[in-house]
Structure formats: structure tokens, C-alpha cells
Design a protein around this motif. Structure first.
Motif, PDB file in Angstrom:
ATOM      1  N   ARG A 175       0.835  -1.200   0.000  1.00 29.35           N
ATOM      2  CA  ARG A 175       0.000   0.000   0.000  1.00 29.35           C
ATOM      3  C   ARG A 175       0.871   1.252   0.000  1.00 29.35           C
ATOM      4  O   ARG A 175       1.873   1.305   0.697  1.00 29.35           O
ATOM      5  N   THR A 176       0.417   2.244  -0.772  1.00 28.35           N
ATOM      6  CA  THR A 176       1.086   3.539  -0.821  1.00 28.35           C
ATOM      7  C   THR A 176       0.014   4.612  -0.821  1.00 28.35           C
ATOM      8  O   THR A 176      -0.981   4.484  -1.532  1.00 28.35           O
ATOM      9  N   VAL A 177       0.192   5.654  -0.013  1.00 26.24           N
ATOM     10  CA  VAL A 177      -0.743   6.778   0.003  1.00 26.24           C
ATOM     11  C   VAL A 177      -0.029   7.987  -0.581  1.00 26.24           C
ATOM     12  O   VAL A 177       1.062   8.346  -0.135  1.00 26.24           O
ATOM     13  N   LEU A 178      -0.678   8.601  -1.595  1.00 26.02           N
ATOM     14  CA  LEU A 178      -0.089   9.746  -2.284  1.00 26.02           C
ATOM     15  C   LEU A 178      -1.051  10.921  -2.238  1.00 26.02           C
ATOM     16  O   LEU A 178      -2.270  10.717  -2.270  1.00 26.02           O
ATOM     17  N   PRO A 179      -0.537  12.134  -2.206  1.00 29.52           N
ATOM     18  CA  PRO A 179      -1.426  13.296  -2.299  1.00 29.52           C
ATOM     19  C   PRO A 179      -1.936  13.427  -3.738  1.00 29.52           C
ATOM     20  O   PRO A 179      -1.279  13.005  -4.685  1.00 29.52           O
ATOM     21  N   VAL A 180      -3.104  14.023  -3.877  1.00 29.40           N
ATOM     22  CA  VAL A 180      -3.665  14.273  -5.206  1.00 29.40           C
ATOM     23  C   VAL A 180      -3.003  15.540  -5.755  1.00 29.40           C
ATOM     24  O   VAL A 180      -3.045  16.580  -5.115  1.00 29.40           O
ATOM     25  N   PRO A 181      -2.390  15.442  -6.934  1.00 32.66           N
ATOM     26  CA  PRO A 181      -1.730  16.631  -7.480  1.00 32.66           C
ATOM     27  C   PRO A 181      -2.736  17.643  -8.003  1.00 32.66           C
ATOM     28  O   PRO A 181      -3.818  17.278  -8.475  1.00 32.66           O
TER      29      PRO A 181
END
Length: 143
Positions: free
Chosen positions: A37-43
Motif C-alpha cells: 500500500r502507498t498513500v499519495l497526495p492528489v496533485p
């Protein structure tokens, strides 16, 4: 199911609209089990930065609530499948994908309509400034 799935989320569930998502939860599925799992900010900045982030992380499927038709076509043209108009928690969505029943999580009033893609009948103008959307509108208008 072996795929790298990205869920456009707000708090603990899918965002109602892709544009209102606070984070992208990327889950690598191996044999129907979440392996990584990886959590990324929405660009910010429209579909191009989003596509860049998804491509860099090897995402093959974007799962979201509502999405602008021009954004959906841009993401799909980049080789990333889009499964829109769903609602539910991360666990519910992943479970439905593994069972092959994402339609069970369709947003109220959203069901596949022949010739209209996976979502409600959409109309009106798209107010994005994306070049893909402008080309599509010109083509659809017969220009």
C-alpha cells in the motif's frame, strides 16, 4: 487478481468526485490479496499531473466516484483503466474488485447505460481547460 489499483479517497472512503479526493490510495493486489500500500497526495492542475503520478507508480486501474468525461478519456488514453461512479470504503471496494462485483458499489442513480459509459447520462459543457477535452468537443461538434 493481480493489479496495481488506485482509489481516489476522501477520509475513509472513495471521494464523491475525483476532483475532491484528498489522497490516492494505491494498492498492489497479488492473488486477490493487498500486498503493498502507498498513500499519495492528489496533485493539483488537472488530469495531466494526475496521469503523471499514476503512471510513475505503475497504476493500472483508477477507481473513483464521479469523474469528468474529459478527465476519464485522458486517463484512459494514457493506458490506465478507469472504474468510475462507485462509492464505499477501501475495504469494500477491494473486496468487490476481488469478487468481480464492483457494480454492487455503484453510486445511487449510476448504472451503466448503453452508449454512455459507466455512469449517469451526462450532458452540458465541461469547463476544464484541458487540450484533450477541447479536441474532443470540436470533434463531437463536427468541426
Amino acid at each position: 487478481m493481480n493489479a496495481h489499483v488506485c482509489l481516489a479517497c476522501f477520509e475513509d472512503r472513495l471521494a464523491t468526485l475525483l476532483e475532491t479526493a484528498a489522497e490516492l490510495r494505491c494498492v498492489r493486489m497479488t492473488g486477490g490479496v493487498p500486498a503493498e500500500r502507498t498513500v499519495l497526495p492528489v496533485p493539483d492542475g488537472g488530469p495531466a499531473p494526475l496521469i503523471n503520478v499514476l503512471s510513475r507508480h505503475g497504476v493500472s486501474l483508477l477507481v473513483c466516484g464521479g469523474i469528468r468525461p474529459c478527465w476519464q478519456s485522458a486517463v484512459e488514453m494514457a493506458g490506465i483503466a478507469v472504474l468510475p461512479w462507485l462509492s464505499g470504503s477501501e475495504a469494500d471496494v477491494l473486496s468487490a474488485l476481488v469478487r468481480g462485483r464492483p457494480d454492487a458499489l455503484a453510486m445511487p442513480g449510476c448504472r451503466p447505460l448503453p452508449g454512455w459509459g459507466n455512469g449517469p447520462r451526462r450532458g452540458g459543457t465541461c469547463n476544464t481547460t484541458d487540450a484533450v477535452c477541447f479536441r474532443r468537443r470540436r470533434r463531437n461538434a463536427g468541426e
